[in-house]
Design an enzyme around this catalytic site. Sequence first.
Site, PDB file in Angstrom:
ATOM      1  N   TYR A   1      43.118  50.336  37.922  1.00  0.00           N
ATOM      2  CA  TYR A   1      44.497  50.270  38.429  1.00  0.00           C
ATOM      3  C   TYR A   1      45.493  51.029  37.562  1.00  0.00           C
ATOM      4  CZ  TYR A   1      43.122  46.707  41.795  1.00  0.00           C
ATOM      5  OH  TYR A   1      42.535  46.043  42.841  1.00  0.00           O
TER       6      TYR A   1
ATOM      7  N   ASN B   1      36.827  48.893  38.853  1.00  0.00           N
ATOM      8  CA  ASN B   1      38.124  48.518  39.423  1.00  0.00           C
ATOM      9  C   ASN B   1      39.185  49.096  38.504  1.00  0.00           C
ATOM     10  OD1 ASN B   1      36.671  47.072  41.263  1.00  0.00           O
ATOM     11  ND2 ASN B   1      37.385  45.048  40.609  1.00  0.00           N
TER      12      ASN B   1
ATOM     13  N   ASN C   1      32.364  39.976  40.373  1.00  0.00           N
ATOM     14  CA  ASN C   1      33.561  40.798  40.239  1.00  0.00           C
ATOM     15  C   ASN C   1      34.249  40.510  38.905  1.00  0.00           C
ATOM     16  OD1 ASN C   1      35.757  42.540  41.446  1.00  0.00           O
ATOM     17  ND2 ASN C   1      36.949  40.692  41.041  1.00  0.00           N
ATOM     18  N   GLU C   2      34.356  41.535  38.084  1.00  0.00           N
ATOM     19  CA  GLU C   2      35.163  41.507  36.864  1.00  0.00           C
ATOM     20  C   GLU C   2      34.936  40.299  35.949  1.00  0.00           C
ATOM     21  OE1 GLU C   2      39.146  41.747  38.386  1.00  0.00           O
ATOM     22  OE2 GLU C   2      39.046  43.916  38.619  1.00  0.00           O
TER      23      GLU C   2
ATOM     24  N   ARG D   1      34.191  46.465  51.484  1.00  0.00           N
ATOM     25  CA  ARG D   1      33.766  45.542  50.428  1.00  0.00           C
ATOM     26  C   ARG D   1      34.365  44.165  50.686  1.00  0.00           C
ATOM     27  NH1 ARG D   1      35.899  45.050  44.465  1.00  0.00           N
ATOM     28  NH2 ARG D   1      34.528  43.348  43.838  1.00  0.00           N
TER      29      ARG D   1
ATOM     30  N   HIS E   1      33.447  36.385  43.629  1.00  0.00           N
ATOM     31  CA  HIS E   1      34.754  36.981  43.372  1.00  0.00           C
ATOM     32  C   HIS E   1      35.732  35.840  43.035  1.00  0.00           C
ATOM     33  CE1 HIS E   1      37.419  40.675  44.248  1.00  0.00           C
ATOM     34  NE2 HIS E   1      38.202  39.770  43.679  1.00  0.00           N
TER      35      HIS E   1
ATOM     36  N   PHE F   1      49.483  44.762  47.986  1.00  0.00           N
ATOM     37  CA  PHE F   1      48.656  45.949  47.752  1.00  0.00           C
ATOM     38  C   PHE F   1      48.185  46.597  49.056  1.00  0.00           C
ATOM     39  CE2 PHE F   1      47.902  43.979  43.580  1.00  0.00           C
ATOM     40  CZ  PHE F   1      47.757  45.075  42.741  1.00  0.00           C
TER      41      PHE F   1
ATOM     42  N   GLU G   1      37.672  49.282  43.417  1.00  0.00           N
ATOM     43  CA  GLU G   1      39.061  48.905  43.707  1.00  0.00           C
ATOM     44  C   GLU G   1      39.992  49.902  43.050  1.00  0.00           C
ATOM     45  OE1 GLU G   1      40.390  44.883  42.741  1.00  0.00           O
ATOM     46  OE2 GLU G   1      38.432  44.084  43.329  1.00  0.00           O
TER      47      GLU G   1
ATOM     48  N   GLU H   1      47.577  37.166  46.328  1.00  0.00           N
ATOM     49  CA  GLU H   1      47.300  37.860  45.069  1.00  0.00           C
ATOM     50  C   GLU H   1      47.249  36.839  43.920  1.00  0.00           C
ATOM     51  OE1 GLU H   1      46.163  40.793  44.087  1.00  0.00           O
ATOM     52  OE2 GLU H   1      46.500  40.158  42.023  1.00  0.00           O
TER      53      GLU H   1
HETATM   54  C1  BGC Z   1      40.784  41.742  41.600  1.00  0.00           C
HETATM   55  C2  BGC Z   1      41.449  41.539  42.933  1.00  0.00           C
HETATM   56  C3  BGC Z   1      42.960  41.578  42.741  1.00  0.00           C
HETATM   57  C4  BGC Z   1      43.334  42.944  42.212  1.00  0.00           C
HETATM   58  C5  BGC Z   1      44.833  43.175  42.050  1.00  0.00           C
HETATM   59  C6  BGC Z   1      41.412  42.801  40.731  1.00  0.00           C
HETATM   60  O1  BGC Z   1      41.421  42.343  39.434  1.00  0.00           O
HETATM   61  O2  BGC Z   1      39.415  41.981  41.779  1.00  0.00           O
HETATM   62  O3  BGC Z   1      41.014  40.337  43.475  1.00  0.00           O
HETATM   63  O4  BGC Z   1      43.661  41.245  43.888  1.00  0.00           O
HETATM   64  O5  BGC Z   1      42.732  43.133  40.957  1.00  0.00           O
HETATM   65  O6  BGC Z   1      45.370  42.374  41.070  1.00  0.00           O
END
Ligand code: BGC
Length: 534
Positions: free
Chosen positions: A345, A343, A202-203, A112, A157, A486, A424, A477
């Site tokens: 996390y 995405n 993106n987001e 990606r 992005h 990351f 992600e 970042e």
């Molecule tokens: C984003 C990335 C970012 C990652 C880690 C996501 O919100 O798409 O660009 O690096 O989170 O923070």
Amino acid sequence: MKNMKLKCTIFSRCLILLLLWAISEVKCSIQEQSDIKRTDFPNGFLFGAATSAYQIEGAFLEDGKGLSNWDAYCRITGSIADGRNGDVADDHYHRYMEDIEIMHSLGLTAYRLSISWSRILPRGRLGEVNQVAVMFYNKIIDNLLLRGIEPFVTIYHFEHPQEFEERFGGWLSPLMQDEYVHFAKTCFENFGDRVKYWITINEPNLFSELAYERASYPPARCSPPFGNCASGNSDVEPLISAHNMLLGHAKAAKLYREQFKSKVDGLLGITVSAFMYVPLTDSEDDKEAAERALAFNSAWTLDPVVFGDYPPEMKRYHGSELPTFSSEERDLLRDSIDFIGINHYGSLYAKDCIHSSCICNDSSCTPGGDRAIRGFVYQTGVRNGVFIGDPTGMVRFFVVPRGMEEMVHYIKERYHNKPMLVTENGYSSPPSEYDDYRHDVKRIRFHQSYLAYLAQAIRKGADVRGYFIWSLMDNFEWSSGFRTKFGIYHIDSLTLNRIPKLSARWYRDFLTNSSHFDADLLNTISYRNKVKSE
Ligand code: BGC
């Protein structure tokens, strides 16, 4: 007597069943970790890694590229934690071939990437398409395909020509929709004969919040209580910028379907920042708060592109500040995606603050990444002094592997199991792990356990088709600069050489099924030394 015997037999059988169940539970929890295998996923499931243009490319004013919003923002003192910028970044612009070889050696089946708007159209609709930039992305796409790696292209992005901010206020203006459609069309025209998977934006949810509510991304606008910016309105502007992004997306999606999709039978989706929220307490108020938090986060973007309008939860709580869609716009938005990009996390606790204070100052929710969001929900990573999961290098990102299954389940249920891809998922090392960066055991454990929960969600029927590690390599970042890491590859800050971390070796072994990665080795000093000496 006979009755007694029968009761005993039933009792002992139940006991045996209970025992077997307990053993299988223990086995399952072990499998969550190191036993996860590629074969636990359906055939054809895509395994990739993700990056974005500004975070890796560098070459910030080379070959006709224009100044971007991030180029400008990084030059404002104090905006980036380590004072650095993406001028050079990982120098991917010059080293893309080496990076593609790395992807190939890992066995990735997808990659990606994003297209830099200020590189392709430095002046937007006012200028020409930069042919050198087109050539650059052509070479990437062609070389990926040659090696059997499917390119997943994100059109936007977080990065656009700075000129838009100065001319009409960027995403706060509907003019940005037309600029975006022009950019998307340029991408479809130049790359649409080979790229099958497109992510429009993106987001939108995270970008709107960070750029217009909290002022940590450009144009860094906000108002109290979120901060004391020179200008901005934290209540209204995030909603306006997201609205313009959603309409830009919908117009580009229509264009794609009408003029380009049939060339390669392509698919187009959008990606959301998808935090999982769990109630801070068992109270009904907190349960509702967690539902609200989900609606104000991922559903803010996804309800419009699937159902054609904002989530009912948002409509209920926002007054007139929530923009409205006309009926033509609703028609345009509805069903404007083929897949949902997730995405994910981590997870956070949600605490109601309609019926109680939004300021959480008792011991139940301090400290760590706490904040109030729109929707009268207070978010926190801590309950009664205990973190929701292991902390990482990012304040609000805690390791909560089960959150992957919960998040996928939520999206599956709300959007009738529309195809999903985890676009992600990644682990940022805390500074304590920097010295021993090559021995990134926690990153391996992170991916193994998140993948195990993802596999479980798929077994339960979720239509998930791919998984992308964030990120292929350490990179810029955003407002944290290069301090947050990351990557499964380390980038030497002097030579810019790519150095595989242990996680890269694990991913390769996982993908090639060559040898089962020996989890015990992760802990041995000899292995650590072996990696260091290679
Ligand atoms: C984003 C990335 C970012 C990652 C880690 C996501 O919100 O798409 O660009 O690096 O989170 O923070």
